[in-house]
Scaffold this active site. Structure first.
Site, PDB file in Angstrom:
ATOM      1  N   ARG A 135      46.947  40.311  48.132  1.00 40.95           N
ATOM      2  CA  ARG A 135      48.642  40.632  47.321  1.00 40.95           C
ATOM      3  C   ARG A 135      48.666  40.819  45.643  1.00 40.95           C
ATOM      4  O   ARG A 135      47.625  40.752  45.516  1.00 40.95           O
ATOM      5  CB  ARG A 135      49.211  39.585  47.853  1.00 40.95           C
ATOM      6  CG  ARG A 135      49.390  40.417  49.509  1.00 40.95           C
ATOM      7  CD  ARG A 135      50.481  39.327  50.177  1.00 40.95           C
ATOM      8  NE  ARG A 135      50.352  38.877  51.136  1.00 40.95           N
ATOM      9  CZ  ARG A 135      50.829  40.294  51.921  1.00 40.95           C
ATOM     10  NH1 ARG A 135      51.655  41.039  51.633  1.00 40.95           N
ATOM     11  NH2 ARG A 135      50.897  40.361  53.303  1.00 40.95           N
ATOM     12  N   ILE A 136      48.732  42.396  45.587  1.00 40.63           N
ATOM     13  CA  ILE A 136      49.428  42.248  44.087  1.00 40.63           C
ATOM     14  C   ILE A 136      50.645  41.347  43.387  1.00 40.63           C
ATOM     15  O   ILE A 136      51.302  41.287  43.687  1.00 40.63           O
ATOM     16  CB  ILE A 136      49.590  44.137  43.569  1.00 40.63           C
ATOM     17  CG1 ILE A 136      48.920  44.391  44.225  1.00 40.63           C
ATOM     18  CG2 ILE A 136      49.665  44.178  42.162  1.00 40.63           C
ATOM     19  CD1 ILE A 136      48.625  45.870  43.472  1.00 40.63           C
ATOM     20  N   HIS A 183      36.653  41.388  42.142  1.00 40.73           N
ATOM     21  CA  HIS A 183      37.106  42.564  42.822  1.00 40.73           C
ATOM     22  C   HIS A 183      35.297  42.416  43.549  1.00 40.73           C
ATOM     23  O   HIS A 183      34.175  42.707  42.453  1.00 40.73           O
ATOM     24  CB  HIS A 183      37.552  43.574  41.614  1.00 40.73           C
ATOM     25  CG  HIS A 183      37.861  44.682  42.640  1.00 40.73           C
ATOM     26  ND1 HIS A 183      38.953  44.632  43.504  1.00 40.73           N
ATOM     27  CD2 HIS A 183      37.041  45.294  42.588  1.00 40.73           C
ATOM     28  CE1 HIS A 183      38.386  45.660  44.097  1.00 40.73           C
ATOM     29  NE2 HIS A 183      37.558  47.120  43.784  1.00 40.73           N
TER      30      HIS A 183
END
Ligand code: GAR
Length: 204
Positions: A93-94, A111
């Site tokens: 989620r951002i 990432h």
């Protein structure tokens, strides 16, 4: 007494979480995990935390009307557990500016690609579609953008002609499990100096 108190946020399987649990157990990472939070119920990450005797809480995103009310609960949980450094470990989620400001400069993410290339939620698929020969992973501080904060460590892996998302993902994951605990330990040792986009690693 450990120097940093970690709060780890996960959405799924939790192998990155496990690498941090293991590094602490092996004495390679001088920190403690106070809480593991997930945005979904019944995920492996919760089970891994349970097994390691770490407090774990599911803050189910589906039960909240909007991102802000969801994130307020996350931040309250982190603060109640005395968390000093937030670790995003496969948290899909951002985060809003509200969350990022609450832990400004104290949120790390990993990432599964070499940023700034192939940000977003489908890194391996995008890497394979593009045809690059090298991929890898990136540990970075989190700012208000997506996958855009200052880079702490990166590791590379080859992309092979017959790779699938799964085979490439597994090769990248091996590196993730090495560099994420390393990056956190550098933070714990006070060796990360952020100067704009640059993170200088200070000698010991
Ligand atoms: C890892 O590959 C991590 O880099 C990625 O999710 C996976 C989580 O694996 N994170 C992102 O894509 C964040 N945008 P895990 O649940 O086994 O730790």
């Amino acid at each position: 007494m450990a120097k940093e108190v970690l709060g780890v946020l996960c959405s799924g399987r939790g192998t990155d979480l496990q690498s941090i649990i293991d590094a602490i157990a092996d004495g390679k990472l001088d920190a403690e995990i106070a809480v593991v939070l997930t945005d979904k119920p019944d995920v492996m990450a919760l089970e891994r935390a349970r097994k390691a005797g770490i407090r774990n809480v599911c803050v189910n995103r589906k039960e909240y009307e909007d991102r802000e009310s969801f994130e307020r609960v996350l931040v309250a949980e982190l603060e109640a557990s005395g968390v000093t450094l937030v670790i995003l470990a496969g948290f899909m989620r951002i985060l809003s500016p509200y969350f990022v400001h609450a832990y400004s400069g104290r949120i790390m993410n990993i990432h599964p690609a070499l940023l700034p290339s192939f940000g977003g939620a489908h890194a391996h698929r995008d890497v394979l579609a593009y045809g690059v020969k090298i991929s890898g992973c990136t540990v970075h501080f989190v700012d208000e953008g997506m996958d855009s904060g200052p880079i702490i460590l990166q590791a590379t892996v080859p992309v092979l002609d017959d790779d699938t998302e799964e085979t490439l993902g597994a090769r990248v994951l091996e590196q993730e499990h090495i560099i994420y605990p390393k990056a956190i330990q550098l933070y714990v040792e006070g060796r990360l100096k952020v100067e704009g986009r640059h993170v200088r690693i200070l000698e010991q």
